[in-house]
Scaffold this motif. Sequence first.
Motif, short mmCIF file in Angstrom:
data_model
loop_
_atom_site.label_atom_id
_atom_site.label_comp_id
_atom_site.label_asym_id
_atom_site.label_seq_id
_atom_site.Cartn_x
_atom_site.Cartn_y
_atom_site.Cartn_z
N ILE A 19 0.77 -1.12 0.07
CA ILE A 19 -0.14 0.00 -0.06
C ILE A 19 0.86 1.29 0.05
N LEU A 20 0.79 2.13 -1.04
CA LEU A 20 1.58 3.17 -0.97
C LEU A 20 0.78 4.52 -1.31
N GLY A 21 0.68 5.18 -0.65
CA GLY A 21 -0.31 6.75 -0.47
C GLY A 21 -1.73 6.20 -0.51
N LEU A 32 6.25 -4.90 5.39
CA LEU A 32 6.39 -5.29 6.41
C LEU A 32 6.27 -4.11 7.55
N GLY A 33 5.18 -4.12 8.40
CA GLY A 33 5.11 -3.05 9.59
C GLY A 33 4.14 -3.24 10.65
N HIS A 34 4.31 -2.52 11.73
CA HIS A 34 3.03 -2.73 12.70
C HIS A 34 1.81 -2.43 12.15
N SER A 35 1.87 -1.01 11.34
CA SER A 35 0.53 -0.59 10.79
C SER A 35 0.47 -1.19 9.45
N ASP A 36 -0.19 -0.67 8.40
CA ASP A 36 -0.18 -1.14 6.86
C ASP A 36 1.07 -0.78 6.31
N ALA A 37 2.22 -0.28 6.90
CA ALA A 37 3.45 0.10 6.40
C ALA A 37 3.51 0.62 5.37
N ASP A 38 2.74 1.83 4.89
CA ASP A 38 2.58 2.64 4.00
C ASP A 38 3.75 3.62 4.01
N VAL A 39 4.77 3.31 3.42
CA VAL A 39 6.01 4.10 3.68
C VAL A 39 5.88 5.53 3.14
N LEU A 40 5.17 5.53 1.85
CA LEU A 40 5.05 7.01 1.26
C LEU A 40 4.23 7.96 2.37
N THR A 41 3.15 7.19 2.70
CA THR A 41 2.33 7.94 3.72
C THR A 41 2.88 8.45 5.02
N HIS A 42 3.94 7.45 5.62
CA HIS A 42 4.57 7.70 6.58
C HIS A 42 5.72 8.91 6.63
N ALA A 67 -3.33 -0.32 19.31
CA ALA A 67 -4.49 0.15 18.65
C ALA A 67 -3.85 0.43 17.25
N TYR A 68 -2.65 0.60 16.90
CA TYR A 68 -2.20 0.71 15.64
C TYR A 68 -1.69 -0.51 14.69
N ARG A 69 -2.15 -1.59 15.21
CA ARG A 69 -1.62 -2.83 14.53
C ARG A 69 -2.61 -2.77 13.42
N GLY A 70 -1.92 -3.02 12.21
CA GLY A 70 -2.57 -3.06 10.93
C GLY A 70 -3.25 -1.62 10.62
N ALA A 71 -2.88 -0.45 11.19
CA ALA A 71 -3.65 0.66 11.06
C ALA A 71 -3.57 1.10 9.57
N ASP A 72 -4.64 1.75 9.14
CA ASP A 72 -4.80 2.61 7.87
C ASP A 72 -4.08 4.05 7.91
N SER A 73 -2.94 3.88 7.25
CA SER A 73 -2.13 4.95 7.62
C SER A 73 -2.65 6.20 6.98
#
Length: 166
Positions: A19-21, A32-42, A67-73
């Motif tokens: 997932i990007l942006g 891979l990440g705790h949230s959805d790992a959307d590196v662009l949004t991060h 609370a942020y596991r799998g979070a939609d960034s």
Amino acid sequence: MRIGHGYDVHRLQEGRALILGGVPIPFSLGLLGHSDADVLTHAIMDSLLGALALGDIGAHFPDTDEAYRGADSIRLLEHVVRLIAQKGYRISNIDATVIAQQPKLGPHIPAMRSRLAQACCVQPDQISVKATTEEHLGFTGALEGISAHAVCLLEPSDASGDSAAF
Ligand code: MG
């Protein structure tokens, strides 16, 4: 006006969504990440927080918090945009670069700009997203990960001057 810079990296792995942006992108690997790992949004969130010296996303959304596991960034970005408004600023523009060897991101960039603009309460022409490879060099070139850089410019919410004409 205030400028901000953000940078982020996530590892590529099988069995994860890419997932990007805020846009799901078909690919054999995901981030891979705790949230959805959307590196662009991060990276964008860190640039916005950085512009107002409000710390980083690790402080606002700790990866130790369930609370942020799998979070939609994108939801997290909307929160950051509210923080900026509370501080009396609005987004003038954002310019971001995603560094990925694969997949080809060009066809997905209009959707990313539209999704990010919506979350940032601005027009798509205020959000630039670019993509590049690193010519098979380094961790992005080896498909070990994807990185993203972002810069932003914020302006005071009352900067237009229109309302002050009288
Ligand atoms: Mg991240």
